[in-house]
Design a protein around this motif. Structure first.
Motif, PDB file in Angstrom:
ATOM      1  N   CYS A  98       0.813  -1.276   0.097  1.00  0.00           N
ATOM      2  CA  CYS A  98      -0.002  -0.143  -0.054  1.00  0.00           C
ATOM      3  C   CYS A  98       0.785   1.224  -0.102  1.00  0.00           C
ATOM      4  CB  CYS A  98      -0.877  -0.173   1.122  1.00  0.00           C
ATOM      5  SG  CYS A  98      -2.318  -1.245   0.907  1.00  0.00           S
ATOM      6  N   VAL A  99       1.878   1.089   0.769  1.00  0.00           N
ATOM      7  CA  VAL A  99       2.903   2.458   0.790  1.00  0.00           C
ATOM      8  C   VAL A  99       3.736   2.429  -0.631  1.00  0.00           C
ATOM      9  CG1 VAL A  99       5.039   3.111   1.697  1.00  0.00           C
ATOM     10  CG2 VAL A  99       3.497   1.955   3.290  1.00  0.00           C
ATOM     11  N   ALA A 152       4.356   5.415  -5.501  1.00  0.00           N
ATOM     12  CA  ALA A 152       4.149   5.272  -7.159  1.00  0.00           C
ATOM     13  C   ALA A 152       3.363   6.359  -7.669  1.00  0.00           C
ATOM     14  CB  ALA A 152       3.728   3.791  -7.642  1.00  0.00           C
ATOM     15  N   GLU A 153       2.366   6.639  -6.933  1.00  0.00           N
ATOM     16  CA  GLU A 153       1.300   7.649  -7.535  1.00  0.00           C
ATOM     17  C   GLU A 153       2.198   9.161  -7.548  1.00  0.00           C
ATOM     18  OE1 GLU A 153      -1.806   7.863  -8.789  1.00  0.00           O
ATOM     19  OE2 GLU A 153      -1.522   5.863  -9.306  1.00  0.00           O
ATOM     20  N   ARG A 154       2.796   9.356  -6.636  1.00  0.00           N
ATOM     21  CA  ARG A 154       3.752  10.629  -6.263  1.00  0.00           C
ATOM     22  C   ARG A 154       4.951  10.686  -6.962  1.00  0.00           C
ATOM     23  NH1 ARG A 154       1.858  13.412  -1.496  1.00  0.00           N
ATOM     24  NH2 ARG A 154       0.119  12.406  -0.751  1.00  0.00           N
ATOM     25  N   GLY A 155       5.092   9.585  -7.867  1.00  0.00           N
ATOM     26  CA  GLY A 155       6.457   9.388  -9.029  1.00  0.00           C
ATOM     27  C   GLY A 155       7.547   9.057  -8.113  1.00  0.00           C
ATOM     28  N   VAL A 194       6.401  -2.624  -7.530  1.00  0.00           N
ATOM     29  CA  VAL A 194       5.628  -3.380  -6.318  1.00  0.00           C
ATOM     30  C   VAL A 194       4.611  -2.849  -6.392  1.00  0.00           C
ATOM     31  CG1 VAL A 194       5.561  -3.275  -3.850  1.00  0.00           C
ATOM     32  CG2 VAL A 194       7.844  -3.450  -5.131  1.00  0.00           C
ATOM     33  N   ALA A 195       4.182  -1.483  -6.665  1.00  0.00           N
ATOM     34  CA  ALA A 195       2.602  -0.921  -6.858  1.00  0.00           C
ATOM     35  C   ALA A 195       1.716  -1.883  -7.923  1.00  0.00           C
ATOM     36  CB  ALA A 195       2.878   0.305  -7.098  1.00  0.00           C
ATOM     37  N   THR A 196       2.432  -2.064  -8.872  1.00  0.00           N
ATOM     38  CA  THR A 196       1.809  -3.002 -10.032  1.00  0.00           C
ATOM     39  C   THR A 196       1.389  -4.099  -9.640  1.00  0.00           C
ATOM     40  OG1 THR A 196       2.890  -1.660 -11.669  1.00  0.00           O
ATOM     41  CG2 THR A 196       1.846  -3.601 -12.364  1.00  0.00           C
TER      42      THR A 196
END
Length: 62
Positions: free
Chosen positions: A16-17, A22-25, A33-35
């Motif tokens: 989640c972190v 990743a949304e913030r670049g 990891v986000a994917t």
């Protein structure tokens, strides 16, 4: 058993972190990891929907 559950909890929180970062670049590895985290969440949702198809519901929405 508790150690295993704590490990899974840490992986979920870390995922989640990484999604937020990743949304913030964030860096490339955080995006990877986000994917993976988002794909795993979608797989869980899909499996839950498949499990509910065969069940009848008592709630008709009224």
């Amino acid at each position: 058993m508790i150690v295993l559950l704590l490990g899974v909890l840490l992986l979920v929180i870390g995922g989640c972190v990484c999604v937020v970062w990743a949304e913030r670049g964030g860096p490339r590895w955080a995006r990877a990891v986000a994917t993976v985290t988002l794909a795993a969440g979608e797989a869980v949702r899909r499996s839950q929907r498949k499990g509910r198809r065969g069940q009848s519901t008592l709630d008709d929405g009224n």
